[in-house]
Motif scaffolding. Structure first.
Motif, PDB file in Angstrom:
ATOM      1  N   UNK A 128      42.610  41.178  34.121  1.00 40.54           N
ATOM      2  CA  UNK A 128      42.911  42.017  34.120  1.00 40.54           C
ATOM      3  C   UNK A 128      44.054  43.390  34.626  1.00 40.54           C
ATOM      4  N   UNK A 129      42.704  44.109  33.576  1.00 40.03           N
ATOM      5  CA  UNK A 129      42.656  45.624  34.337  1.00 40.03           C
ATOM      6  C   UNK A 129      42.473  46.027  34.989  1.00 40.03           C
ATOM      7  N   UNK A 130      41.292  45.876  35.213  1.00 40.53           N
ATOM      8  CA  UNK A 130      40.679  45.741  36.568  1.00 40.53           C
ATOM      9  C   UNK A 130      41.525  45.915  37.941  1.00 40.53           C
ATOM     10  N   UNK A 131      42.251  44.375  37.977  1.00 43.04           N
ATOM     11  CA  UNK A 131      43.181  44.888  39.234  1.00 43.04           C
ATOM     12  C   UNK A 131      44.038  45.134  39.397  1.00 43.04           C
ATOM     13  N   UNK A 132      44.761  45.472  38.033  1.00 42.47           N
ATOM     14  CA  UNK A 132      45.624  46.569  37.995  1.00 42.47           C
ATOM     15  C   UNK A 132      45.252  48.580  38.693  1.00 42.47           C
ATOM     16  N   UNK A 133      44.004  47.850  39.176  1.00 37.51           N
ATOM     17  CA  UNK A 133      43.675  49.345  39.231  1.00 37.51           C
ATOM     18  C   UNK A 133      42.506  48.845  40.589  1.00 37.51           C
ATOM     19  N   UNK A 134      43.404  47.843  41.469  1.00 39.91           N
ATOM     20  CA  UNK A 134      42.749  47.498  43.100  1.00 39.91           C
ATOM     21  C   UNK A 134      41.460  46.538  42.803  1.00 39.91           C
ATOM     22  N   UNK A 135      40.642  46.097  41.942  1.00 45.64           N
ATOM     23  CA  UNK A 135      39.360  45.605  41.770  1.00 45.64           C
ATOM     24  C   UNK A 135      39.598  43.878  40.955  1.00 45.64           C
ATOM     25  N   UNK A 136      39.482  43.002  42.301  1.00 49.42           N
ATOM     26  CA  UNK A 136      40.317  41.433  41.936  1.00 49.42           C
ATOM     27  C   UNK A 136      38.643  40.737  41.741  1.00 49.42           C
ATOM     28  N   UNK A 137      37.430  41.911  41.465  1.00 49.74           N
ATOM     29  CA  UNK A 137      36.289  40.677  41.381  1.00 49.74           C
ATOM     30  C   UNK A 137      35.909  40.151  39.981  1.00 49.74           C
ATOM     31  N   UNK A 138      36.434  40.397  39.235  1.00 53.37           N
ATOM     32  CA  UNK A 138      36.482  39.810  38.239  1.00 53.37           C
ATOM     33  C   UNK A 138      37.042  38.549  38.288  1.00 53.37           C
ATOM     34  N   UNK A 139      38.482  38.530  39.053  1.00 54.80           N
ATOM     35  CA  UNK A 139      39.354  37.368  38.831  1.00 54.80           C
ATOM     36  C   UNK A 139      38.334  36.757  39.394  1.00 54.80           C
ATOM     37  N   UNK A 140      37.795  36.377  40.648  1.00 52.82           N
ATOM     38  CA  UNK A 140      37.548  36.105  41.145  1.00 52.82           C
ATOM     39  C   UNK A 140      36.212  35.457  40.164  1.00 52.82           C
ATOM     40  N   UNK A 141      35.122  36.286  39.704  1.00 54.41           N
ATOM     41  CA  UNK A 141      34.786  35.564  39.018  1.00 54.41           C
ATOM     42  C   UNK A 141      34.856  34.376  37.973  1.00 54.41           C
ATOM     43  N   UNK A 142      35.961  34.683  37.577  1.00 58.90           N
ATOM     44  CA  UNK A 142      36.476  33.816  36.388  1.00 58.90           C
ATOM     45  C   UNK A 142      37.027  32.605  37.160  1.00 58.90           C
TER      46      UNK A 142
END
Length: 490
Positions: A442-456
């Motif tokens: 979520x912290x990354x996504x709020x900065x515009x990076x959704x790569x961790x969401x996609x990996x999870x």
């Protein structure tokens, strides 16, 4: 536009009387764009494999009207933390319509975060990015674990500011479910004395979800029996995997036994039966170890609402079956997780000793179960090292291995460690939803990076696989990441 076959759209709920819902037009967000699209689920319903753009994207996000959608907000009531609240309903989500796949399965298509409805009360009808990510990930994680659940079709983020504890970005979740009918639908109709409409809803639940029950001697009793059964199975699965729902209000209980409304939820890290994941649950009503009894309380509330069409004695008879069914389902789940499918006289005390040890030592529950599944090719020390009290762990493990050696197949042949562990790895996930991993994503996504969401999302959709490239996601959580309490604010 990408190629896809025409959508098969129905609007069965919209055909019910006006007291069931209100027509609502979605209120678009600014500059929406896809950040997740569930290709596997999309293909099932004839939607494009890739996130659609153009008119279809605008229709799914509520920016323009789809000619076959009938957006509506459902009206229901419910007991919230044990107190009846008549003023509930879809406050930020709209049922757009129903999609039918090639096999004839019908799923609701629901847009969450679509703006104000007549039931928004003091809310703004919006959803924020962090809660939307959590629901997307956890609903897909539950599906990966084989637990009945709503699903996530897609997620969009926007530039629209939404105010909670701080300013956040508005988001949209496209949720799919075989039903959005809740226990609270029947409570609303019962307590407002709309008994003809209550009977109609029961008829529709039977027609839509369990048509075979129409042939029963008393279809309404048969329907309630089915609700008790599916609820018992769902709760047994929650307890077996260590899932804490957090807000088991009756308006969050699906009539068909699907895990529903992901708000403050968590999976157990350290084994703590009294764990409370919702920081607003001051009394611990929805603690992990209270979920089985709360489900019975909720079923009793539903039974009271159904007393308009079912005799009280028949309701009590079905409720009396809940704990029996729950124990049967839970025993089956735990035996599979431990690889102990045969029943021996010693098993009752053995299971008690296991949970006493887990509670005493607060060992990481999912890792413990997975390491037991790897004893065919890894050292027993991998299990023992999880415990501070290594002597107690070693004693229990020796006892477990002796008990496991007594397992036989249907022909009476001994089951080898390899055979046992291969089956155990199919029910003990390597990758589980960890709140600290979700928060990092979520912290990354709020900065515009959704790569961790996609990996999870990838790992949680196939949690039993090794995914050797991603083994860092299998690490035990840091101390700060354990037992996180989650807010209802979303």
């Amino acid at each position: 536009m990408a190629n896809y076959h025409p959508l098969v759209i129905t609007n069965r709920f919209a055909q019910l009387p006006a007291c069931f819902y209100r027509d609502v037009t979605p209120q678009p967000l600014d500059n929406t764009r896809w950040v997740m699209w569930n290709s596997t689920l999309a293909i099932q319903f004839g939607l494009p494999e890739n996130a659609p753009l153009g008119e279809l994207k605008q229709q799914l996000s509520g920016e323009v009207e789809h000619p076959q959608f009938s957006p509506l907000a459902m009206k229901y009531a419910g007991h919230q933390f044990g107190v009846y609240n008549p003023d509930l309903g879809d406050g930020r989500g709209l049922l757009l319509g129903e999609l039918t796949d090639a096999k004839g399965s019908v799923f609701d298509l629901h847009l969450k975060g679509a703006g104000l409805t007549p039931y928004s009360r003091m809310g703004d009808g919006r959803a924020v990015l962090r809660s939307t990510i959590r629901e997307y990930l956890c609903s897909e994680a539950m599906a990966g674990l084989g637990i009945a659940t709503t699903r996530a079709l897609g997620m969009l983020v926007s530039d629209t500011p939404v105010y909670r504890e701080k300013q956040e970005r508005g988001a949209l979740l496209l949720r799919m479910a075989e039903s959005h009918v809740r226990f609270g639908h029947f409570e609303y109709l019962f307590y407002t004395n709309q008994l003809a409409e209550l009977k109609l809803l029961a008829d529709k639940v039977i027609e839509w979800y369990w048509p075979q029950l129409a042939q029963a001697e008393n279809p309404y009793i048969a329907m309630f029996e089915q609700v008790v059964d599916t609820t018992a199975l769902m709760i047994a699965q929650w307890q077996a995997v260590g899932f804490c729902h957090g807000v088991m209000n009756t308006d969050n209980m699906s009539i068909i036994g699907q895990t529903f409304d992901y708000g403050p939820f968590a999976f157990l890290d350290d084994y703590d039966p009294s764990y409370i994941c919702n920081h607003s649950d001051y009394q611990g009503r929805y603690a992990f170890n209270r979920q089985p009894s709360i489900a019975l309380w909720n079923l009793s509330a539903l039974g009271h609402a159904l007393s308009a069409i079912i005799d009280k004695s028949d309701i009590e008879q079905q409720l009396a079956q809940y704990e029996i069914k729950l124990q049967q389902y839970y025993s089956r789940q735990m035996r599979a997780k431990l690889g102990l499918n045969t029943t021996l006289e010693e098993d009752g005390e053995f299971f008690v000793s296991l949970f006493e040890l887990l509670e005493k030592t607060h060992v990481d529950y999912p890792r413990f179960m997975r390491e037991l599944s790897n004893l065919d090719h890894q050292s027993p020390s991998n299990v023992i090292d999880l415990f501070v009290d290594r002597d107690s762990a070693k004693t229990w493990l020796e006892r477990y291995l002796l008990r496991a050696s007594k397992e036989v197949d249907e022909n009476g042949n001994s089951i080898t460690a390899k055979q046992r562990c291969e089956q155990m790895r199919k029910v003990n996930p390597k990758y589980v939803f960890r709140n600290y991993l979700a928060q990092q994503a979520i912290d990354k996504a709020e900065r515009g990076d959704f790569s961790e969401v996609q990996t999870l999302a990838k790992l949680l959709a196939a949690p039993y696989d090794e995914h050797s490239k991603y083994e860092s996601y299998d690490k035990l959580p840091p101390e700060w990441g354990k037992g996180m309490e989650i807010s209802c604010s979303s």
